[in-house]
Scaffold this motif. Sequence first.
Motif, PDB file in Angstrom:
ATOM      1  N   SER A 158     -38.188   3.008  18.534  1.00 32.69           N
ATOM      2  CA  SER A 158     -39.833   3.423  17.992  1.00 32.69           C
ATOM      3  C   SER A 158     -39.327   4.103  16.355  1.00 32.69           C
ATOM      4  O   SER A 158     -39.249   4.487  15.172  1.00 32.69           O
ATOM      5  CB  SER A 158     -40.336   4.563  18.489  1.00 32.69           C
ATOM      6  N   GLN A 159     -37.550   4.296  16.348  1.00 33.66           N
ATOM      7  CA  GLN A 159     -36.597   4.949  15.401  1.00 33.66           C
ATOM      8  C   GLN A 159     -36.187   4.009  14.655  1.00 33.66           C
ATOM      9  O   GLN A 159     -35.027   4.163  13.428  1.00 33.66           O
ATOM     10  CB  GLN A 159     -35.297   6.344  15.509  1.00 33.66           C
ATOM     11  N   ILE A 160     -35.953   2.761  14.918  1.00 39.67           N
ATOM     12  CA  ILE A 160     -35.215   1.726  14.603  1.00 39.67           C
ATOM     13  C   ILE A 160     -35.832   0.586  13.134  1.00 39.67           C
ATOM     14  O   ILE A 160     -35.073  -0.041  11.955  1.00 39.67           O
ATOM     15  CB  ILE A 160     -34.011   0.312  15.314  1.00 39.67           C
ATOM     16  N   THR A 178     -32.467   8.454  13.617  1.00 39.68           N
ATOM     17  CA  THR A 178     -33.296   7.451  12.799  1.00 39.68           C
ATOM     18  C   THR A 178     -32.881   6.448  12.100  1.00 39.68           C
ATOM     19  O   THR A 178     -31.916   6.998  11.089  1.00 39.68           O
ATOM     20  CB  THR A 178     -34.918   8.142  12.210  1.00 39.68           C
ATOM     21  N   ALA A 179     -33.599   5.003  11.685  1.00 46.26           N
ATOM     22  CA  ALA A 179     -33.273   4.650  10.894  1.00 46.26           C
ATOM     23  C   ALA A 179     -34.150   3.843  10.305  1.00 46.26           C
ATOM     24  O   ALA A 179     -33.978   2.681   9.515  1.00 46.26           O
ATOM     25  CB  ALA A 179     -31.882   2.919  11.382  1.00 46.26           C
ATOM     26  N   LYS A 180     -35.616   4.431   9.858  1.00 42.39           N
ATOM     27  CA  LYS A 180     -36.452   3.453   9.631  1.00 42.39           C
ATOM     28  C   LYS A 180     -36.724   4.039   7.743  1.00 42.39           C
ATOM     29  O   LYS A 180     -37.460   3.890   6.749  1.00 42.39           O
ATOM     30  CB  LYS A 180     -37.918   4.371  10.856  1.00 42.39           C
ATOM     31  N   GLN A 181     -35.777   4.700   7.032  1.00 41.38           N
ATOM     32  CA  GLN A 181     -35.784   5.021   6.029  1.00 41.38           C
ATOM     33  C   GLN A 181     -35.287   3.987   5.500  1.00 41.38           C
ATOM     34  O   GLN A 181     -34.613   3.567   5.279  1.00 41.38           O
ATOM     35  CB  GLN A 181     -35.407   7.225   5.979  1.00 41.38           C
ATOM     36  N   GLU A 241     -33.821  -0.497  27.420  1.00 40.71           N
ATOM     37  CA  GLU A 241     -35.116  -0.732  26.844  1.00 40.71           C
ATOM     38  C   GLU A 241     -35.278   0.293  26.114  1.00 40.71           C
ATOM     39  O   GLU A 241     -36.534  -0.059  25.257  1.00 40.71           O
ATOM     40  CB  GLU A 241     -36.051  -1.004  28.818  1.00 40.71           C
ATOM     41  N   PHE A 242     -34.708   1.245  26.231  1.00 45.10           N
ATOM     42  CA  PHE A 242     -35.444   2.494  25.234  1.00 45.10           C
ATOM     43  C   PHE A 242     -35.495   2.794  24.628  1.00 45.10           C
ATOM     44  O   PHE A 242     -35.367   3.410  23.509  1.00 45.10           O
ATOM     45  CB  PHE A 242     -35.810   3.192  26.242  1.00 45.10           C
ATOM     46  N   GLY A 243     -33.894   1.986  23.421  1.00 43.50           N
ATOM     47  CA  GLY A 243     -33.350   1.177  22.125  1.00 43.50           C
ATOM     48  C   GLY A 243     -31.607   1.798  22.012  1.00 43.50           C
ATOM     49  O   GLY A 243     -31.401   0.968  23.254  1.00 43.50           O
TER      50      GLY A 243
END
Length: 192
Positions: free
Chosen positions: A111-113, A164-167, A94-96
């Motif tokens: 939140s970091q995907i 993180t994968a948001k960049q 659920e959280f990632g």
Amino acid sequence: MYKRVRVTDTVEVPPEELANVTPELVKRLLQDKLEGLVDEDLGSVVSVTEVHDVGEGRVLPNRPGVYYTAEFDAVTFDPQMQEVVDGNVVEVVEFGAFVGIGPVDGLLHVSQISDEYLAYDGENRQLASNESNRVLAEGDAVRARIVTKSIDERNPRDSKIGLTAKQPGLGKHGWLEAERQTDDADVATGEQ
């Protein structure tokens, strides 16, 4: 990051093996002792590859074996802060998503995907976006950056690596390929 390091350590040779103390025996004993362990300075010991030197044996009081100091090469995995890593999603929760990077798993928090909201689909064990129909599931290849690292030498399973994968340039490989194709098409038509 994988590294090849030169290490000196002590290994116990049991009494039944004392008649034939060879570099091959010492290598096998070092592999049994060290492979899979986590050291704060070295990282995770992946493999003992070659024994270069075996010193003189020492006997310790009330111990049945003989202790030899050996110099050897080992392959280690030591994730570095801000390092970009590729791995595969091994579990979605659920959280990632937990991503296998080398011999350890890192957490890619939901939140970091992506900048999009990703909902957990427990039946299919995936995270999905309603906006773009993007899906992240077990087995997907991902590129991420290490942003947190807490290594627990005593209990390696309690070690934590945050990703993180948001960049730009990070994310699911399929998403990155689709973005490259869109960018190439825009360049070919003169749009930007």
